[in-house]
Write a protein that holds these residues in place. Structure first.
Motif, PDB file in Angstrom:
ATOM      1  N   LEU A 173     -40.424  23.933  34.392  1.00 23.93           N
ATOM      2  CA  LEU A 173     -41.806  24.206  33.967  1.00 23.93           C
ATOM      3  C   LEU A 173     -42.483  22.925  33.482  1.00 23.93           C
ATOM      4  N   TYR A 174     -41.743  22.139  32.702  1.00 25.56           N
ATOM      5  CA  TYR A 174     -42.324  20.879  32.209  1.00 25.56           C
ATOM      6  C   TYR A 174     -42.751  19.994  33.384  1.00 25.56           C
ATOM      7  N   THR A 196     -29.787  24.056  13.550  1.00 23.33           N
ATOM      8  CA  THR A 196     -30.318  23.502  12.296  1.00 23.33           C
ATOM      9  C   THR A 196     -30.909  24.663  11.507  1.00 23.33           C
ATOM     10  N   ARG A 214     -31.369  25.725  18.778  1.00 19.04           N
ATOM     11  CA  ARG A 214     -32.444  25.309  19.683  1.00 19.04           C
ATOM     12  C   ARG A 214     -31.875  24.562  20.885  1.00 19.04           C
ATOM     13  N   TYR A 232     -32.019  21.554  23.523  1.00 23.56           N
ATOM     14  CA  TYR A 232     -32.515  20.185  23.653  1.00 23.56           C
ATOM     15  C   TYR A 232     -32.025  19.570  24.970  1.00 23.56           C
ATOM     16  N   VAL A 270     -35.016  15.830  23.610  1.00 21.71           N
ATOM     17  CA  VAL A 270     -36.284  16.572  23.673  1.00 21.71           C
ATOM     18  C   VAL A 270     -36.046  18.059  23.409  1.00 21.71           C
ATOM     19  N   PHE A 271     -36.834  18.605  22.508  1.00 22.13           N
ATOM     20  CA  PHE A 271     -36.760  20.048  22.245  1.00 22.13           C
ATOM     21  C   PHE A 271     -37.512  20.778  23.365  1.00 22.13           C
ATOM     22  N   HIS A 328     -39.308  23.352  23.969  1.00 21.01           N
ATOM     23  CA  HIS A 328     -40.085  24.435  23.353  1.00 21.01           C
ATOM     24  C   HIS A 328     -40.814  25.292  24.389  1.00 21.01           C
ATOM     25  N   TRP A 329     -40.928  24.804  25.634  1.00 27.66           N
ATOM     26  CA  TRP A 329     -41.628  25.555  26.694  1.00 27.66           C
ATOM     27  C   TRP A 329     -40.733  26.606  27.340  1.00 27.66           C
ATOM     28  N   PHE A 330     -39.444  26.535  27.031  1.00 27.18           N
ATOM     29  CA  PHE A 330     -38.517  27.403  27.762  1.00 27.18           C
ATOM     30  C   PHE A 330     -38.383  28.784  27.118  1.00 27.18           C
ATOM     31  N   THR A 331     -38.796  29.781  27.849  1.00 23.13           N
ATOM     32  CA  THR A 331     -38.587  31.179  27.462  1.00 23.13           C
ATOM     33  C   THR A 331     -37.930  31.844  28.660  1.00 23.13           C
ATOM     34  N   GLY A 332     -36.733  32.303  28.472  1.00 19.64           N
ATOM     35  CA  GLY A 332     -36.037  32.905  29.614  1.00 19.64           C
ATOM     36  C   GLY A 332     -34.543  32.909  29.368  1.00 19.64           C
ATOM     37  N   LYS A 350     -36.354  32.062  23.414  1.00 20.19           N
ATOM     38  CA  LYS A 350     -37.782  32.307  23.217  1.00 20.19           C
ATOM     39  C   LYS A 350     -38.364  31.012  22.669  1.00 20.19           C
ATOM     40  N   GLN A 351     -39.225  30.386  23.412  1.00 18.57           N
ATOM     41  CA  GLN A 351     -39.822  29.094  23.060  1.00 18.57           C
ATOM     42  C   GLN A 351     -38.755  28.088  22.616  1.00 18.57           C
TER      43      GLN A 351
END
Lengths: 200, 156
Positions: free
Chosen positions: B26-27, B55, B60, B62, B88-89, B91-95, B125-126
């Motif tokens: 997606l990125y 954390t 999360r 990365y 890199v986090f 944050h765009w990934f939902t799935g 989720k995000q």
């Protein structure tokens, strides 16, 4: 010329002749097209070398086929006209489908009109490790900027959208395996661009 | 289509496991970045190594390493694609991420189509891990000639 214009069909033969006139024109067109697209001298020479030279039987067969095709065109030309227009229509529809942009968002997934400033305020990403820039939409900030830069028309609206998991999306109606969220540029109810903020 | 080289995931220790999902796609789509395919087993042109880091009780996702073909010879990393960041986090990934585990039950010469004993499935989720579970896979039944459409059958 005057005699030709003054001529009116009187017998059934006259009517048949009148009927086949457009077919005759069409047949001339097809014959000219066939002559124009016939193999070049080089191609014919190549076929000769490969031993695929046309024999007398082949020529007779071809002649029979052309005669049969000519009869079909002369008598069935209205069918060819209908087929031509149907084919043209289908071609236009195919081209329209190909030209359609590949968006996941569709009008049924639009949620609400939003203000870009409000969208940005709620878009900051929190990461304790600090691996996200402190900008709206984090790593997607540049893409967001490009998306907004294209919203130049006064009629443009920014809509948020949400696509539930399992929905059919895109031009080819593929099933999405996860929910999709983002923003869409909408003008006169038509989606012109999309910016996806979360997806798989 | 050739079977594709998997992404890598580090989860629960330092051991890397295969990842049959592409969280970076997606990125790349949004930013218009594309890479060159170095061979038929890597049409997307990159292999990313991902890590789930916990954390304050939240796990999360990365991106910690990237080997992406800018050209056939030139390979770029995380800091080239994300200037100023060594990880890199996502944050765009939902799935869902799918990590195949155990023995390979069936090889499929297509994408991530091969079937393994287990799939470790993780829902995000995000970029935040919200659920995980394992799925036990069976050996798929062998396809008979009759199951294949006639026009695709081998000649007798």
């Amino acid at each position: 010329m005057d005699a030709l214009l003054a001529w009116r069909p009187q017998t059934w033969v006259d009517y048949v002749l009148l009927y086949i006139v457009p077919g005759f024109g069409m047949a001339i067109y097809f014959i000219a097209k066939t002559i124009r697209e016939r193999p070049s001298e080089f191609a014919r020479g190549l076929l000769n070398v490969l031993g695929k030279k046309l024999t007398l039987v082949d020529r007779i067969k071809d002649g029979a086929v052309y005669c049969f095709a000519l009869a079909c065109v002369l008598l069935g030309w209205p069918g060819f006209v209908i087929w031509y227009f149907k084919n043209k229509k289908a071609e236009v529809a195919r081209q329209e489908f190909q030209d359609r942009p590949e968006f996941d968002c569709a009008p049924e997934y639009l949620v609400a009109v939003v203000n870009p400033v409000d969208a940005e305020i709620t878009s900051y990403v929190i990461d304790p490790l600090g691996k996200v820039p402190a900008l709206p939409f984090g790593h997607l900030n540049k893409a967001w900027g490009n998306f907004l830069a294209n919203m130049l028309d006064e009629q443009d609206e920014l809509w948020s959208f949400y696509i539930p998991m399992g929905s059919k999306v895109g031009k080819y109606q593929r099933m999405c395996r996860a929910e999709i969220r983002g923003y869409a540029q909408v003008r006169d109810g038509k989606i012109l661009a999309e910016f996806i903020t979360e997806s798989d | 289509m050739t079977a594709q080289v998997a992404e890598r995931l580090i989860y629960g220790g330092n051991k890397e496991i295969g990842l049959f999902s592409n969280p970076l796609s997606l990125y790349l789509k949004q930013t218009g970045i594309s890479f060159v395919s170095p061979h038929t087993a890597n049409w997307r042109g990159y292999v990313g190594t991902w890590k789930i880091i916990e954390t304050t009780g939240i796990e999360r996702l990365y991106l910690v390493k990237l080997s992406a073909h800018k050209s056939y010879e030139e390979i770029v990393g995380v800091s080239d694609v994300f200037p100023g960041f060594d990880k890199v986090f996502a944050h765009w990934f939902t799935g869902q991420l799918r990590c195949p585990q155990g023995a390979q039950l069936e090889y499929r010469h297509m994408g991530y189509g091969s079937i393994y004993e287990y799939d470790l499935l993780m829902d995000f989720k995000q970029g935040v891990l919200v659920n995980k579970h394992a799925r036990h896979n069976e050996v798929p039944p062998k396809k008979e000639e009759i199951d294949i459409p006639s026009f695709l059958r081998r000649g007798q």
